[in-house]
Design an enzyme around this catalytic site. Structure first.
Site, mmCIF file in Angstrom:
data_model
loop_
_atom_site.group_PDB
_atom_site.id
_atom_site.type_symbol
_atom_site.label_atom_id
_atom_site.label_comp_id
_atom_site.label_asym_id
_atom_site.label_seq_id
_atom_site.Cartn_x
_atom_site.Cartn_y
_atom_site.Cartn_z
ATOM 1 N N ASP A 27 -7.302 -6.221 3.876
ATOM 2 C CA ASP A 27 -6.692 -4.686 4.045
ATOM 3 C C ASP A 27 -6.676 -4.359 5.411
ATOM 4 O O ASP A 27 -7.633 -3.718 6.198
ATOM 5 C CB ASP A 27 -7.236 -3.541 3.026
ATOM 6 C CG ASP A 27 -6.721 -2.325 2.941
ATOM 7 O OD1 ASP A 27 -5.369 -2.253 3.476
ATOM 8 O OD2 ASP A 27 -7.283 -1.395 2.282
ATOM 9 N N SER B 4 0.705 -1.400 0.130
ATOM 10 C CA SER B 4 -0.114 -0.040 0.209
ATOM 11 C C SER B 4 0.816 1.273 0.138
ATOM 12 O O SER B 4 1.488 1.562 0.784
ATOM 13 C CB SER B 4 -0.947 0.125 1.213
ATOM 14 O OG SER B 4 -1.578 1.414 1.231
ATOM 15 N N GLY C 182 0.910 -1.981 4.142
ATOM 16 C CA GLY C 182 1.537 -0.719 3.869
ATOM 17 C C GLY C 182 2.817 -0.748 4.870
ATOM 18 O O GLY C 182 3.907 -0.666 4.441
ATOM 19 N N SER C 183 2.350 -0.534 6.269
ATOM 20 C CA SER C 183 3.485 -0.353 6.952
ATOM 21 C C SER C 183 4.641 -1.632 6.959
ATOM 22 O O SER C 183 5.852 -1.234 7.154
ATOM 23 C CB SER C 183 2.953 -0.199 8.651
ATOM 24 O OG SER C 183 2.158 0.727 8.572
ATOM 25 N N GLY D 279 -3.306 4.409 7.599
ATOM 26 C CA GLY D 279 -2.370 3.252 7.767
ATOM 27 C C GLY D 279 -1.754 3.080 9.003
ATOM 28 O O GLY D 279 -2.310 4.006 9.857
ATOM 29 N N GLY D 280 -1.122 1.931 9.427
ATOM 30 C CA GLY D 280 -0.642 1.807 10.617
ATOM 31 C C GLY D 280 -1.300 1.396 11.947
ATOM 32 O O GLY D 280 -1.037 1.270 13.074
ATOM 33 N N ASP E 36 -4.306 3.720 -2.134
ATOM 34 C CA ASP E 36 -5.716 4.146 -1.389
ATOM 35 C C ASP E 36 -5.984 5.737 -1.539
ATOM 36 O O ASP E 36 -5.324 6.492 -1.517
ATOM 37 C CB ASP E 36 -5.403 4.245 -0.046
ATOM 38 C CG ASP E 36 -4.975 2.637 0.648
ATOM 39 O OD1 ASP E 36 -6.168 2.341 0.452
ATOM 40 O OD2 ASP E 36 -4.145 2.318 0.830
ATOM 41 N N HIS F 267 -8.160 1.639 -4.436
ATOM 42 C CA HIS F 267 -8.942 1.503 -3.325
ATOM 43 C C HIS F 267 -9.878 2.683 -3.116
ATOM 44 O O HIS F 267 -9.020 3.790 -2.592
ATOM 45 C CB HIS F 267 -8.227 0.852 -2.181
ATOM 46 C CG HIS F 267 -9.392 0.805 -1.072
ATOM 47 N ND1 HIS F 267 -8.675 0.677 0.202
ATOM 48 C CD2 HIS F 267 -10.595 0.925 -0.697
ATOM 49 C CE1 HIS F 267 -9.550 0.417 1.269
ATOM 50 N NE2 HIS F 267 -10.793 0.692 0.450
ATOM 51 N N MET G 136 -12.204 -4.958 4.818
ATOM 52 C CA MET G 136 -11.143 -4.258 5.782
ATOM 53 C C MET G 136 -10.990 -4.817 7.171
ATOM 54 O O MET G 136 -12.113 -5.194 7.652
ATOM 55 C CB MET G 136 -12.226 -2.850 5.754
ATOM 56 C CG MET G 136 -11.880 -1.807 4.628
ATOM 57 S SD MET G 136 -10.583 -1.678 3.723
ATOM 58 C CE MET G 136 -9.635 -0.853 5.292
ATOM 59 N N MET H 118 -11.834 5.315 -1.263
ATOM 60 C CA MET H 118 -12.725 5.486 -0.135
ATOM 61 C C MET H 118 -13.325 7.078 -0.162
ATOM 62 O O MET H 118 -12.663 7.911 0.310
ATOM 63 C CB MET H 118 -11.830 5.361 1.162
ATOM 64 C CG MET H 118 -11.349 3.974 1.458
ATOM 65 S SD MET H 118 -9.864 3.982 2.715
ATOM 66 C CE MET H 118 -8.549 4.049 1.265
ATOM 67 N N HIS I 238 -1.219 -1.324 -4.387
ATOM 68 C CA HIS I 238 -2.243 -0.960 -3.717
ATOM 69 C C HIS I 238 -2.444 0.616 -3.480
ATOM 70 O O HIS I 238 -1.572 1.293 -2.823
ATOM 71 C CB HIS I 238 -2.601 -1.481 -2.326
ATOM 72 C CG HIS I 238 -4.051 -1.256 -1.715
ATOM 73 N ND1 HIS I 238 -5.094 -2.085 -2.018
ATOM 74 C CD2 HIS I 238 -4.475 -0.654 -0.809
ATOM 75 C CE1 HIS I 238 -6.255 -1.762 -1.272
ATOM 76 N NE2 HIS I 238 -5.661 -0.747 -0.565
ATOM 77 N N MET J 110 -8.392 8.772 -0.878
ATOM 78 C CA MET J 110 -9.643 9.320 0.402
ATOM 79 C C MET J 110 -9.778 10.686 0.135
ATOM 80 O O MET J 110 -8.930 11.630 -0.424
ATOM 81 C CB MET J 110 -8.808 9.094 1.814
ATOM 82 C CG MET J 110 -8.075 7.826 1.983
ATOM 83 S SD MET J 110 -7.183 8.018 3.608
ATOM 84 C CE MET J 110 -6.635 6.280 3.621
ATOM 85 N N GLY K 106 -9.204 4.515 6.607
ATOM 86 C CA GLY K 106 -8.966 6.072 6.745
ATOM 87 C C GLY K 106 -7.371 6.340 6.862
ATOM 88 O O GLY K 106 -6.874 7.354 6.486
HETATM 89 C C1 DX5 Z 1 -6.657 2.078 5.312
HETATM 90 C C2 DX5 Z 1 -6.074 1.676 3.861
HETATM 91 C C3 DX5 Z 1 -4.957 0.754 3.725
HETATM 92 C C4 DX5 Z 1 -3.758 1.189 4.558
HETATM 93 C C5 DX5 Z 1 -2.822 -0.189 4.914
HETATM 94 O O1 DX5 Z 1 -7.539 2.945 5.078
HETATM 95 O O2 DX5 Z 1 -7.068 1.202 3.061
HETATM 96 O O3 DX5 Z 1 -4.769 0.309 2.569
HETATM 97 O O4 DX5 Z 1 -2.823 1.871 3.765
HETATM 98 O O5 DX5 Z 1 -1.644 0.212 5.819
HETATM 99 P P1 DX5 Z 1 -1.258 -0.783 6.861
HETATM 100 O O6 DX5 Z 1 -0.791 -2.005 6.164
HETATM 101 O O7 DX5 Z 1 -0.046 -0.128 7.640
HETATM 102 O O8 DX5 Z 1 -2.528 -0.954 7.868
HETATM 103 ZN ZN ZN Z 2 -6.585 0.397 1.091
#
Ligand code: DX5
Ligand code: ZN
Length: 220
Positions: free
Chosen positions: A174, A7, A196-197, A143-144, A34, A65, A136, A67, A32, A36, A141
């Site tokens: 995700d 991500s 992501g992280s 990451g991390g 994201d 993705h 989800m 959002m 991926h 938003m 909203g």
């Molecule tokens: C959250 C995003 C995710 C996010 C995942 O709203 O949809 O894709 O980037 O990040 P990690 O892997 O750090 O939870």
């Molecule tokens: Zn995502």
């Protein structure tokens, strides 16, 4: 076959092209992305210009993705800037079937996503029409965040429904996925894993991707 979808949200945007190439080189088939809007989710990330510009850096499957509320407003634009698959939220539109048809009109894969609090059954009517369902495992909203433990039973439930009904839809998960819990998510029935992280924030992007792929091989 299992697929890793790093991500972008967790990447270092000052060296984005380089970091994307590292994930691609190490074997991540998807990227991926994201998007938003600050309304469907509290935060704002990035949009079309960024996607268009990184399209040159990668041959990966661009897994966008959305959002955003009323995603039907922007499907054509995300296709134009390079999406290979577009996932929207069931909770974000009045007419999910219309959005799916719009995506398919462009010969792009359609995905539908549900937040952790939405009953799994709510997405059943749309499964015959999509290529992917995105579960989800955190509130969308940011990451991390930590993986919500109840997600595992939800993944099992949707996979069971897909198998019982002989559907071919892939399950993507995700949020909060790392090397410590990915086996649990694989065993629950997921096919595509967003991270992501765990890919970008820990040192050694290529090694992080390889470690995940190594774990996939244990199950293939
Ligand atoms: C959250 C995003 C995710 C996010 C995942 O709203 O949809 O894709 O980037 O990040 P990690 O892997 O750090 O939870
Ligand atoms: Zn995502």
């Amino acid at each position: 076959m299992y697929v890793l979808a790093p991500s972008l949200l967790a990447a270092d945007f000052s060296i984005l092209g380089q970091q994307i190439k590292e994930t691609e080189k190490a074997g991540a088939e998807y990227l991926h992305i994201d998007v938003m809007d600050g309304i469907f989710v509290p935060s704002i990330s990035f949009g079309m210009p960024l996607i268009q510009s990184i399209r040159k850096s990668s041959k990966q499957f661009f897994d966008v993705h959305l959002m955003i509320v009323d995603p039907e407003r922007y499907i054509d634009e995300f296709v134009k800037c390079g999406a290979d698959g577009i996932t929207f939220h069931l909770e974000a539109t009045k007419d999910p079937k219309k959005v799916i048809d719009q995506i398919h009109a462009f010969d792009v894969q359609a995905g539908i996503s549900i937040k952790p609090g939405t009953p799994v059954e709510a997405v059943y009517p749309y499964l015959p029409d999509v290529e992917m369902v995105l579960m989800m495992s955190v509130e969308p909203g940011f990451g991390g965040q930590a993986y919500i433990p109840e997600s595992t039973a939800r993944i099992q439930q949707i996979k069971g429904y897909i198998n019982d009904n002989h559907l071919s839809v892939k399950v993507e998960v995700d949020g909060g996925i790392g090397k410590g819990n990915i086996r649990e998510v694989i065993e629950a029935g997921a096919d595509i894993f967003v991270a992501g992280s765990a890919v970008f924030k820990a040192p050694g992007i290529e090694e992080n991707v390889s470690d995940f792929i190594q774990i996939f091989h244990e199950y293939e």
